[in-house]
Every structure is written in structure tokens, then in C-alpha cells.
Write an enzyme that holds these catalytic residues in place. Structure first.
Site, PDB file in Angstrom:
ATOM      1  CG  HIS A   5      -3.506  -3.855   3.187  1.00  0.00           C
ATOM      2  ND1 HIS A   5      -2.435  -3.402   3.921  1.00  0.00           N
ATOM      3  CD2 HIS A   5      -4.167  -2.756   2.775  1.00  0.00           C
ATOM      4  CE1 HIS A   5      -2.463  -2.087   3.977  1.00  0.00           C
ATOM      5  NE2 HIS A   5      -3.496  -1.661   3.280  1.00  0.00           N
ATOM      6  CD  GLU A  57      -1.108  -6.608   5.050  1.00  0.00           C
ATOM      7  OE1 GLU A  57      -0.779  -6.836   3.857  1.00  0.00           O
ATOM      8  OE2 GLU A  57      -1.405  -5.473   5.474  1.00  0.00           O
ATOM      9  CB  CYS A  98      -0.978  -0.045   1.167  1.00  0.00           C
ATOM     10  SG  CYS A  98      -2.479   0.872   0.811  1.00  0.00           S
ATOM     11  NE  ARG A 154      -9.559   9.125   3.297  1.00  0.00           N
ATOM     12  CZ  ARG A 154      -9.111   8.696   4.473  1.00  0.00           C
ATOM     13  NH1 ARG A 154      -7.823   8.554   4.678  1.00  0.00           N
ATOM     14  NH2 ARG A 154      -9.954   8.437   5.449  1.00  0.00           N
TER      15      ARG A 154
HETATM   16  N1  GLN Z   1      -2.072   6.624   2.955  1.00  0.00           N
HETATM   17  C1  GLN Z   1      -2.145   5.882   1.740  1.00  0.00           C
HETATM   18  C2  GLN Z   1      -3.500   6.005   1.088  1.00  0.00           C
HETATM   19  O1  GLN Z   1      -4.460   6.366   1.706  1.00  0.00           O
HETATM   20  C3  GLN Z   1      -1.801   4.422   1.967  1.00  0.00           C
HETATM   21  C4  GLN Z   1      -2.783   3.710   2.831  1.00  0.00           C
HETATM   22  C5  GLN Z   1      -2.260   2.393   3.333  1.00  0.00           C
HETATM   23  O2  GLN Z   1      -1.071   2.150   3.303  1.00  0.00           O
HETATM   24  N2  GLN Z   1      -3.140   1.537   3.825  1.00  0.00           N
HETATM   25  O3  GLN Z   1      -3.640   5.723  -0.076  1.00  0.00           O
END
Ligand code: GLN
Length: 547
Positions: free
Chosen positions: A519, A521, A380, A474
């Protein structure tokens, strides 16, 4: 109709109620029963989505896009049953639903009270999907006696009262403290805790007693007598080297038998524990160790990256190696050379995160991994950092950054290689968000499909080109930079089915450098390690053998 096991805790918190619930789920499955696990949390947040990872640990995201308590991660890792939005509820969610109904006039002008309105709302939640499984295991967060927990305790009491006799049982976890001076295990706190439960009308059927020392027969009898449970239903929970030993350990202590006895299920099908024996064998019989650095921001509380740590452990099981995780604070090398902090690791993982703090350090970690050919897994935010690094240092877009950080700082400093996504497609529907929506729930959340490029490393790792993974973010990598970055060697090897959202990037001329927008994981299990984690650890093993 499902049979219900309500799991409560007493004496102190952090006794491993979630683990006991998850292990019980696994044991019932091993006997051929179907299960679903649920968590009821007394806190007033509507969901953990807006809670700080420093305070609450990781937010576990379900396929259907709910931001839930990290205990649901345990449940999934032990049972393989995908959690749903309806498997996690907090006081906040219950109250907001009750208040919404009140505003709508659903209660026809009645005075709204904790009993029956709040308790009924909880009971309705408990009953959802009760025709789908043999056993519903419901864990109540906190400990008995907590003020905010009372409506939940009252609700489970009423729920059990309203069901046919013998269809609901109560399992209570307590602590037997050991007094070194007298060399004794003390049962009094357990007795008090059970008394507290009884005073609100709940009589436990099974007691699980955490203890650092073996529980002598005499003490077991005493607990049974004074707490009014059968002696066989006093189950010991000793400390374990690995949480994945819990199903076998609880089996040995007779937890599942005590539960089945309490329901009067006899004779019960014999359990088949082969899966868990294999997991234990892979945990205990390892050959060597790899060192993985997690370069993050919330390193003071390891629970903030709970699922990542577990997925790495599963990756270790797949390769029969121990994975030693070290937490590296990215902020420390925000403005200095990262090399001294990152040398000596067999692989580097940059996890998800929010906000600008520590991101320059994470970008440096991605650069270090790329240049030194160290295996890198960016999750992410970790993928976004890898893309920004590539844009700045390889593609020459020196001002590359994420709109997230400009948004925070209220000025425009960066070329937005990563931008705020306000509209996307889910299945056949379009989803739209405004910048000023509520903080909670404004993200791309839950399971989304991705299409992998044939011949890419990830397609080989997954063994196919169609995947589905969970999201919580986001911001997105802007596809308009794809051509420029691919010409530099950063392949966009996974995309959303409509081809608009980059899901995976990988460096072509690198032994193992992968960034994923989702994600992985969250879907890894000890008996089914996630392919990305299994292969990442394999790459770490290869790297460790190079030197
Ligand atoms: N802050 C980043 C976003 O909102 C990554 C979010 C995250 O790593 N879960 O896109």
C-alpha cells in the site's frame, strides 16, 4: 518528559478533531519541536482491522504492523512521523489487556474495576515513549458525554493530575452553529459542552470553534468569559478548500500560539512555514486537471479509500495539476462490457479490497487498461486482479483466480494464481499462520523490504532498487506462474528479498501499468508525494494530452 496536549470534542462529531490535531503537530514542528500523535478510541473493537470499511473508513497500517484508525493517516501526512502500534488504542484493546492480566492473576485477587484498573491501563498507554518527544498530542475519539468515552476522560484527567503543573493542557473542539433567521452564531452549545467537560474535572485551556462564519469579537469574549478560557485561546476554525491549508489557517488564527501560551513557553521559537506555503501554492496554483477512476467496492463511503485519495492529491501537487477522482462501482460491470464505464478517464486505479464481490469487474478494468494503454495502478487486490487478468486473457490460463474466492464459496472453481500464504519471512524470522487463526491480525501486516529489478520502470520511478512498503493482505501471487507470465510480457519487477513473494508486476509494452502488492498510499505526504503516485499522475497527464 513530553508535554501533553489532550484533544477532545463536543457538540457534534466530525468537526475535524483529527485534522486540528495533525495541523497542531505540524505547527509545533515548524517551531522546531518534536511531536508524536496518538488516538484513543472508545469503541469496543480491539482494533479497526475487522471493522467494515463501509462503516469505519479505511484501516491505516503502521510500519510495525498495527491496524489503526484512519486519523493516524492524517497525523502521518501532516507530520511525517511514522505512527506506531502504541499510537492507537481502543476500549477493546484496553479491556482485553486488563482481562488478560486478570486471568493471569496479576491483580492478586483484587476486584477489577473501571477505576482504577481500566484507567490505569489507559494511563500506562499514554506514558509510553514520553521521553522521546517534546510534545505528545493525544486525541480522544467521539464527543464528551458519550458513555463509552468516560474511562478515557477520567484517565486523561488523572494523568494530568499526576504530572507536574503546566505539563498537560486540554484543547476542546466545538461547533458554533449559525442561525440564518437571526443572523447569529450561537455559543450556547459550546458553553454546554465545556460544562460537561468541567463536570468530569477537565477545564479546557484552548477552545477551537468550528464556524461557517467569522466569529465576531463580541462572541469570542462571551465564549471566553463563560467557558473560563482566555480570549486569545478561543481559536476559530473556518471551512477550508483543502485540508492542506489547515496548518497555515490555524497558524493565522493563533492555535499554536495559544497552545504555547497555555504551557507558558515564552518566548517561543518563530515558526518556519515555507514547507506549508509550498504545499498551499501547489494546491491552489494548478495547471489543468486529470480524471482518475477508482474502480472499487466501498465507493459509498469515500473514507474507505482515504489514503489513496490523498496520495492522488499529492501526486497532483507534484505535477501541479488537479486530480479529479471519480468512484466507479466495479460490481456494475461484473457481467457486462466495462468500456462504457471506463472510457474518458485519464487513468484507472484499482485499490485494495477483500472478498469476491466486484472482482470480475475489477479484472475487466485491468483488461481495459492493458488493451487500451490507459495508465493503471493496481494496489494489493488491484495487483492480484491484474495478474489474474494476464493469466486468463494473455497466458491462456482461463480458470485463473484467487484462492480467497474459493475459500469464501467453499468450493474449488479457480486455478489459484493467487494463493493463501501461511508462512513467510520477516527480517530473519519465519512467520506462520493457520487458516483458522482469528480474523484479526492473520495477515502479512506492516513494513517489508522489496528488491526491484534493475532497469524496470519501478526502479526508475523509485530511483533505486531497495524499497520498504507497508502490507495488509493474506493472499499472494504464486511465484510458480512467474516464468509463464513473464514470457507474455508481465514483468515481476519487485520481489521479497528471499525471492519468494512477488511485490510488483508491470507490463513491459505499456506506457504505465503497475501492480503493487503493498500500500504505497500509506506513506505519501503532501510535502513528499509518493514516487508511484507522482509518476502515475504524470502518466495520466501525458495520456490526457494524447487526445
Ligand atoms: N484480499 C486480498 C488479500 O487478502 C487483498 C487485500 C488488500 O487489497 N488489502 O490478499
Amino acid at each position: 518528559m513530553a508535554r501533553y496536549v489532550f484533544i477532545t470534542g463536543g457538540v457534534v462529531s466530525s468537526l475535524g478533531k483529527g485534522l486540528a490535531s495533525a495541523a497542531l503537530g505540524a505547527l509545533l514542528q515548524a517551531r522546531g519541536f518534536s511531536v508524536r500523535l496518538r488516538k484513543l478510541d472508545p469503541y469496543l473493537n480491539v482494533d479497526p482491522g475487522t471493522m467494515s470499511p463501509f462503516e469505519h473508513g479505511e484501516v491505516f497500517v503502521t510500519d510495525d504492523g498495527a491496524e489503526t484508525d484512519l486519523d493516524l493517516g492524517h497525523y502521518e501526512r501532516f507530520t511525517g512521523v511514522a505512527a506506531r502500534n502504541t499510537d492507537s488504542v481502543s476500549s477493546g484493546r484496553v479491556y482485553s489487556s486488563v482481562l488478560e492480566k486478570e486471568r493471569r492473576g496479576d491483580y492478586l485477587g483484587k476486584t477489577i474495576q473501571v477505576v482504577p484498573h481500566v484507567t490505569n491501563e489507559i494511563k500506562d498507554f499514554l506514558a509510553v515513549g514520553d521521553d522521546e518527544v517534546d510534545f505528545m498530542l493525544c486525541e480522544i475519539g467521539g464527543t464528551v458525554g458519550d458513555i463509552e468515552g468516560l474511562p478515557f476522560f477520567e484517565a486523561i484527567r488523572q494523568f494530568a493530575h499526576g504530572r507536574p503543573r503546566g505539563e498537560c493542557i486540554f484543547m476542546h473542539l466545538t461547533l458554533l452553529p449559525y442561525l440564518a433567521a437571526s443572523g447569529e452564531l450561537k455559543t450556547k452549545p459550546t458553553q454546554h459542552s465545556v460544562k460537561e467537560l468541567q463536570s468530569i474535572g477537565i477545564a479546557p485551556d484552548v477552545l477551537v470553534c468550528r464556524s461557517e462564519h467569522p466569529i465576531p469579537d463580541r462572541e469570542r469574549e462571551k465564549i471566553a468569559l463563560f467557558c473560563n478560557v482566555r480570549k486569545e485561546a478561543v481559536v476559530a476554525a473556518y471551512d477550508l478548500k483543502s485540508i492542506y491549508e489547515a496548518p497555515l489557517a490555524y497558524r493565522e488564527q493563533g492555535l499554536d500560539q495559544a497552545v504555547l501560551d497555555a504551557f507558558g513557553i515564552s518566548p517561543a521559537p518563530q515558526p518556519s512555514m515555507g514547507k506549508w506555503r509550498d504545499v498551499q501554492d501547489r494546491t491552489l496554483n494548478t495547471d489543468g486537471e486529470v480524471k482518475v477512476a477508482i474502480v472499487g467496492k466501498y465507493i459509498q463511503l469515500e473514507d474507505a479509500y482515504k489514503s489513496i485519495k490523498e496520495a492522488l492529491t499529492h501526486g497532483g501537487m507534484a505535477n501541479r495539476v488537479r486530480v479529479k477522482v471519480e468512484w466507479v462501482d466495479a460490481e456494475v460491470f461484473d457481467s457486462e462490457d466495462a468500456a462504457p464505464y471506463l472510457e474518458g478517464y485519464d487513468a484507472i486505479l484499482v485499490p485494495g479490497g477483500f472478498g469476491e464481490r466486484g472482482t470480475e469487474g475489477k479484472i475487466k478494468a485491468a483488461q481495459f487498461a492493458r488493451e487500451r494503454k490507459v495508465p493503471y495502478l493496481g494496489i494489493c487486490l488491484g495487483m492480484q486482479m491484474a495478474v489474474i487478468e494476464a493469466a486468463r486473457n494473455v497466458a491462456g490460463l482461463t480458470a485463473a483466480g484467487s484462492e480467497e474466492f474459493d475459500h469464501e464459496a467453499g468450493k474449488k472453481r479457480f486455478e489459484p494464481v493467487v494463493y493463501h500464504l501461511k508462512e513467510w519471512v520477516q527480517g530473519n524470522a519465519k512467520v506462520q499462520r493457520k487458516t483458522d487463526d482469528d480474523k484479526g491480525g492473520t495477515m502479512r501486516l506492516g513494513a517489508y523490504d522489496a528488491v526491484l529489478t534493475e532497469g524496470s520502470k519501478v526502479a526508475e520511478i523509485y530511483g533505486g532498487t531497495a524499497i520498504e512498503e507497508r502490507h495488509r493482505h493474506r493472499y499472494e501471487v504464486d511465484i510458480k506462474y512467474r516464468k509463464q507470465l513473464e514470457e507474455c510480457g508481465l514483468q515481476f519487477s519487485g520481489m521479497s528479498p528471499d525471492g519468494r513473494l512477488p511485490e510488483i508486476v508491470e507490463w513491459k509494452d505499456h506506457p504505465w501499468f503497475i501492480g503493487v502488492q503493498f500500500h504505497p498510499e500509506l506513506k505519501s505526504k503532501p510535502f513528499l508525494p509518493h514516487p508511484l503516485f507522482a509518476d502515475f499522475v504524470r502518466a495520466a497527464v501525458d495520456n490526457s494530452r494524447l487526445v
